[in-house]
Design a protein around this motif. Structure first.
Motif, PDB file in Angstrom:
ATOM      1  N   MET A 222       8.531   6.015  -7.442  1.00  0.00           N
ATOM      2  CA  MET A 222       8.377   4.625  -7.015  1.00  0.00           C
ATOM      3  C   MET A 222       7.110   4.119  -7.652  1.00  0.00           C
ATOM      4  SD  MET A 222      10.730   3.468  -5.137  1.00  0.00           S
ATOM      5  CE  MET A 222      10.037   2.067  -4.254  1.00  0.00           C
ATOM      6  N   ARG A 223       7.265   3.363  -8.690  1.00  0.00           N
ATOM      7  CA  ARG A 223       6.087   2.887  -9.377  1.00  0.00           C
ATOM      8  C   ARG A 223       5.448   1.745  -8.607  1.00  0.00           C
ATOM      9  NH1 ARG A 223       4.410   2.300 -15.041  1.00  0.00           N
ATOM     10  NH2 ARG A 223       2.747   0.763 -14.877  1.00  0.00           N
ATOM     11  N   ARG A 224       4.184   1.876  -8.285  1.00  0.00           N
ATOM     12  CA  ARG A 224       3.434   0.818  -7.618  1.00  0.00           C
ATOM     13  C   ARG A 224       2.065   0.724  -8.272  1.00  0.00           C
ATOM     14  NH1 ARG A 224       7.472  -0.284  -6.083  1.00  0.00           N
ATOM     15  NH2 ARG A 224       8.221  -1.227  -4.148  1.00  0.00           N
ATOM     16  N   ASP A 225       1.691  -0.458  -8.670  1.00  0.00           N
ATOM     17  CA  ASP A 225       0.451  -0.602  -9.431  1.00  0.00           C
ATOM     18  C   ASP A 225      -0.800  -0.703  -8.572  1.00  0.00           C
ATOM     19  OD1 ASP A 225       2.034  -0.447 -11.584  1.00  0.00           O
ATOM     20  OD2 ASP A 225       1.863  -2.554 -12.189  1.00  0.00           O
ATOM     21  N   GLU A 226      -0.644  -1.275  -7.411  1.00  0.00           N
ATOM     22  CA  GLU A 226      -1.810  -1.456  -6.542  1.00  0.00           C
ATOM     23  C   GLU A 226      -2.058  -0.204  -5.716  1.00  0.00           C
ATOM     24  OE1 GLU A 226      -3.004  -5.093  -5.332  1.00  0.00           O
ATOM     25  OE2 GLU A 226      -2.690  -5.226  -7.496  1.00  0.00           O
ATOM     26  N   PHE A 227      -3.303   0.042  -5.441  1.00  0.00           N
ATOM     27  CA  PHE A 227      -3.635   1.213  -4.630  1.00  0.00           C
ATOM     28  C   PHE A 227      -3.960   0.785  -3.205  1.00  0.00           C
ATOM     29  CE2 PHE A 227      -4.406   2.326  -8.963  1.00  0.00           C
ATOM     30  CZ  PHE A 227      -4.063   3.658  -9.061  1.00  0.00           C
ATOM     31  N   THR A 228      -3.054   0.090  -2.580  1.00  0.00           N
ATOM     32  CA  THR A 228      -3.368  -0.464  -1.265  1.00  0.00           C
ATOM     33  C   THR A 228      -2.357  -0.041  -0.199  1.00  0.00           C
ATOM     34  OG1 THR A 228      -2.021  -2.403  -1.683  1.00  0.00           O
ATOM     35  CG2 THR A 228      -4.324  -2.533  -2.344  1.00  0.00           C
ATOM     36  N   VAL A 229      -2.759  -0.250   1.033  1.00  0.00           N
ATOM     37  CA  VAL A 229      -1.877   0.042   2.152  1.00  0.00           C
ATOM     38  C   VAL A 229      -0.590  -0.778   2.026  1.00  0.00           C
ATOM     39  CG1 VAL A 229      -1.612  -0.138   4.643  1.00  0.00           C
ATOM     40  CG2 VAL A 229      -3.788   0.612   3.684  1.00  0.00           C
ATOM     41  N   ASP A 230      -0.753  -2.043   1.737  1.00  0.00           N
ATOM     42  CA  ASP A 230       0.416  -2.921   1.632  1.00  0.00           C
ATOM     43  C   ASP A 230       1.389  -2.431   0.576  1.00  0.00           C
ATOM     44  OD1 ASP A 230      -0.462  -4.538   3.608  1.00  0.00           O
ATOM     45  OD2 ASP A 230      -1.397  -6.014   2.281  1.00  0.00           O
ATOM     46  N   SER A 231       0.828  -2.021  -0.519  1.00  0.00           N
ATOM     47  CA  SER A 231       1.668  -1.548  -1.607  1.00  0.00           C
ATOM     48  C   SER A 231       2.461  -0.313  -1.166  1.00  0.00           C
ATOM     49  CB  SER A 231       0.773  -1.233  -2.804  1.00  0.00           C
ATOM     50  OG  SER A 231       1.516  -0.731  -3.858  1.00  0.00           O
ATOM     51  N   GLY A 232       1.820   0.548  -0.376  1.00  0.00           N
ATOM     52  CA  GLY A 232       2.498   1.742   0.131  1.00  0.00           C
ATOM     53  C   GLY A 232       3.617   1.385   1.091  1.00  0.00           C
ATOM     54  N   ILE A 249       6.994  12.364   0.837  1.00  0.00           N
ATOM     55  CA  ILE A 249       6.336  11.363  -0.007  1.00  0.00           C
ATOM     56  C   ILE A 249       5.015  11.913  -0.513  1.00  0.00           C
ATOM     57  CG2 ILE A 249       5.211   9.112  -0.065  1.00  0.00           C
ATOM     58  CD1 ILE A 249       7.146   8.198   2.115  1.00  0.00           C
ATOM     59  N   PHE A 250       4.833  11.808  -1.816  1.00  0.00           N
ATOM     60  CA  PHE A 250       3.538  12.141  -2.404  1.00  0.00           C
ATOM     61  C   PHE A 250       2.968  10.843  -2.937  1.00  0.00           C
ATOM     62  CE2 PHE A 250       1.387  14.319  -6.293  1.00  0.00           C
ATOM     63  CZ  PHE A 250       0.146  14.119  -5.718  1.00  0.00           C
ATOM     64  N   ALA A 251       1.940  10.346  -2.271  1.00  0.00           N
ATOM     65  CA  ALA A 251       1.314   9.102  -2.720  1.00  0.00           C
ATOM     66  C   ALA A 251       0.074   9.467  -3.506  1.00  0.00           C
ATOM     67  CB  ALA A 251       0.950   8.240  -1.525  1.00  0.00           C
ATOM     68  N   CYS A 252      -0.154   8.782  -4.606  1.00  0.00           N
ATOM     69  CA  CYS A 252      -1.234   9.222  -5.475  1.00  0.00           C
ATOM     70  C   CYS A 252      -2.577   8.712  -5.000  1.00  0.00           C
ATOM     71  CB  CYS A 252      -0.964   8.811  -6.910  1.00  0.00           C
ATOM     72  SG  CYS A 252      -1.092   7.058  -7.139  1.00  0.00           S
ATOM     73  N   ASN A 253      -2.612   8.293  -3.758  1.00  0.00           N
ATOM     74  CA  ASN A 253      -3.853   7.735  -3.228  1.00  0.00           C
ATOM     75  C   ASN A 253      -3.695   7.629  -1.712  1.00  0.00           C
ATOM     76  OD1 ASN A 253      -4.564   4.814  -2.192  1.00  0.00           O
ATOM     77  ND2 ASN A 253      -6.190   5.361  -3.623  1.00  0.00           N
ATOM     78  N   ASP A 254      -4.771   7.781  -0.979  1.00  0.00           N
ATOM     79  CA  ASP A 254      -4.655   7.818   0.479  1.00  0.00           C
ATOM     80  C   ASP A 254      -4.214   6.486   1.087  1.00  0.00           C
ATOM     81  OD1 ASP A 254      -5.214  10.441   0.694  1.00  0.00           O
ATOM     82  OD2 ASP A 254      -7.250  10.220   1.449  1.00  0.00           O
ATOM     83  N   LEU A 255      -4.641   5.404   0.488  1.00  0.00           N
ATOM     84  CA  LEU A 255      -4.249   4.117   1.050  1.00  0.00           C
ATOM     85  C   LEU A 255      -2.741   3.925   0.939  1.00  0.00           C
ATOM     86  CD1 LEU A 255      -7.124   1.775  -0.171  1.00  0.00           C
ATOM     87  CD2 LEU A 255      -6.803   2.832   2.061  1.00  0.00           C
ATOM     88  N   LEU A 256      -2.220   4.267  -0.219  1.00  0.00           N
ATOM     89  CA  LEU A 256      -0.776   4.199  -0.401  1.00  0.00           C
ATOM     90  C   LEU A 256      -0.077   5.070   0.632  1.00  0.00           C
ATOM     91  CD1 LEU A 256      -0.430   4.397  -4.294  1.00  0.00           C
ATOM     92  CD2 LEU A 256       0.374   2.543  -2.829  1.00  0.00           C
ATOM     93  N   ALA A 257      -0.631   6.256   0.853  1.00  0.00           N
ATOM     94  CA  ALA A 257      -0.029   7.179   1.801  1.00  0.00           C
ATOM     95  C   ALA A 257      -0.021   6.582   3.203  1.00  0.00           C
ATOM     96  CB  ALA A 257      -0.789   8.503   1.785  1.00  0.00           C
ATOM     97  N   MET A 258      -1.132   5.976   3.581  1.00  0.00           N
ATOM     98  CA  MET A 258      -1.202   5.372   4.910  1.00  0.00           C
ATOM     99  C   MET A 258      -0.157   4.268   5.062  1.00  0.00           C
ATOM    100  SD  MET A 258      -5.297   5.141   5.528  1.00  0.00           S
ATOM    101  CE  MET A 258      -6.338   6.572   5.256  1.00  0.00           C
TER     102      MET A 258
END
Lengths: 334, 334
Positions: A222-232, A249-258
């Motif tokens: 799932m390509r997402r450019d922003e590293f934000t909670v909303d984007s996740g 789910i493996f999110a490449c950043n904690d905010l995305l994960a949240m």
DNA sequence: ACAGCAATTGTTATCGGTATCTTGATACCG
DNA sequence: CGGTATCAAGATACCGATAACAATTGCTGT
């Protein structure tokens, strides 16, 4: 009006010559005394040092730099756009900087902080070495600094093509570790959320894919450019709308994960019972998140120190090789 | 082995004298040409600049600094302990740095980044000016740098006693704004969570107290030293155990606020129906928090730029006065 | 007593730029 | 045509430190 400020700086202090006259010796003796050279009589040294201290003598670094042809300064070039850039608001570069600074300071070096634009601003040329931070570093920027012909170390994902010393955390391993974690949990339909056009994240994805391939599992990207909670959140909602099944789910950043976790919970599914989630960076907040977030931790501090040690080595003319720092999976509730 | 690296840096480049010889002019002419001085013939200037570019001539900044007695460098001294210090892991100082850097770069200055320990490391003395960041700045540190006798600007809470230029955001106003917000909501039993031994937070508390006093309201102070989610949760739990009633919380930091909200919800009370909560710093995550967090926003970027402008003014010998930046209350769901 | 050596200190040159003062050439003026 | 203004470029002297070499002194050994 403009005199006062300028003069205070310009000619406020004594020079070695002044001190020499006061002490009744020659400048070179003063130089040696202040430099703790063994070539002066200990008594003379004491006397001169005391005098220097008493008169509040201040070294003229520029003169010394000129003479020694060394500035004992390392320029750190950071990608730092004033816009809504990731780097600028993330705490990590600062920790990296902290590590760099700590190590360089200990070695008697100073840090000249520069942005990419500002890097043309002369002073960089005076540095003894260069450290490049920021994801874009690999492309065009590197070449610009290459021709300064200074010892240089880059933070990022190593690529076979470059000829410089690259230090970074082992993103490929990071991806693999998460993959193995999912496998151990028996998850068969993992999703990767992030922007693989960043070299570092591309590596994470690759490590993830390769380690999963061992079990014949192919993750969904799932390509997402922003590293934000909303984007996740958006990513997970989009999965749901498209009726795509997933159990990890493996999110490449904690905010995305949240964000991903929140959206998952919103959809009535349980974390971690139905879906396992792992983030990246292990930000302090993650441990306090509900549920506490599992994440891959990079040792930024150590990374900074390593960068510093490498430049210092290069400056001393010693060889230095690229290096990847290990990462560790912190398993919490997700 | 040590030769290679050292030599590359030491005598790699041509000097102006070399260029002069190549161009068949004197070095001063080269100097003028490269400095775009009107004292050289435009054609000559072109020719020399082209030559310099072609031969990859590099300025020797140290020499210039020595002669001009100016380094075009401002030292930024940051409180940056490698321990579990707040400053080091917060993104805000970085934003501040970003503002500083942006403004200084635009003015042709460089940023020398230093930690407090490293500040002794010579190079600071070469700076044209000083910027001090970090909450501890007011006490002992300031004096140490005072005697460098350089233009200096400090970030923090202004106190009547200091003689230097202090720039900071208006913490007193921040507290007052929150107080007025609570009053408007009809809240009568507010709690303040935080560590008032930080001068800046002390100001927030005072502004809060004074503005509440207008309505005869006295807030309860829950002193908490850590700026973490856990600490915020702990504060609220402790209130509950002691059976203290409250209907509003002003946390001096967003993480504390998040913790406070979570603990409040855990206790079965509603936010914001039963308890209003306002944080401080408006960190990006706050907007994505559940419920979205109300917070006081400081403009760090602008703060950094202001700091930079003040030092530059002082360096130019112009006067500069202390200044407080306005803050704004961002009202979201809490 | 004198070469020889170690310990200290001094003299001179130099790092690579720029400010100040001069000089030379050309243009312009009455 | 002499005299001055203007432009271009050079000569020289720094900025403030340090390296390389030289000089002084006192002591040792034979």
């Amino acid at each position: 009006m403009s005199k006062k400020g300028a003069r205070r700086h310009a000619s406020g202090g004594l020079t070695m010559a002044d001190l020499a006259k006061l002490a009744g010796v020659s400048k070179i003796t003063v130089s040696r005394a202040l430099g703790n050279s063994p070539l002066v009589n200990p008594q003379t040294r004491e006397r001169i040092q005391a005098l220097a201290h008493e008169r509040d003598y201040k070294f003229n670094i520029s003169a010394r730099n000129l003479r020694l042809r060394r500035s004992h300064t390392v320029a750190v070039i950071v990608e730092m756009k004033p816009s809504t850039d990731r780097t600028m608001f993330d705490p990590y570069p600062l920790v990296l900087l902290g590590g760099i600074s700590q190590e360089l300071t200990a070695a008697g070096y100073s840090v000249l902080l520069t942005t990419r634009q500002g890097a043309s601003a002369a002073a960089v040329q005076a540095a003894d070495g260069l450290i490049l931070l920021g994801q874009g570093a690999h492309q065009d920027a590197v070449r610009r600094f290459d021709k300064l012909n200074l010892p240089m170390v880059v933070w990022g994902a190593p690529s076979a093509s470059d000829a410089h010393v690259v230090v970074g955390s082992d993103n490929r391993l990071g991806g693999a570790v998460v993959a193995r974690h999912f496998i151990a949990l028996g998850r068969g339909r993992p999703v990767f959320i992030g922007n693989p056009s960043h070299p570092e994240i591309f590596e994470r994805l690759n490590g993830f894919i390769d380690a999963l391939a061992v079990r014949g599992i192919k993750p969904l990207l799932m390509r997402r450019d922003e590293f934000t909670v909303d984007s996740g959140m958006d990513a997970v909602r989009s999965l749901h709308q498209r009726k795509v099944g997933f159990d990890a789910i493996f999110a490449c950043n904690d905010l995305l994960a949240m964000g991903a976790i929140r959206a998952t919970l919103d959809l009535g599914r349980s974390v971690p019972a139905d879906v396992s989630v792992v983030g990246y960076d292990d930000m302090p907040l993650g441990a306090s998140f509900l549920p506490p977030l599992s994440s891959v931790r990079q040792d930024w501090q150590e990374g900074g120190m390593l960068l510093a040690r490498k430049v210092l080595a290069l400056i001393e003319g010693e060889p230095a090789s690229p290096e990847s720092l290990p990462v560790s999976l912190i398993v919490r509730a997700t």
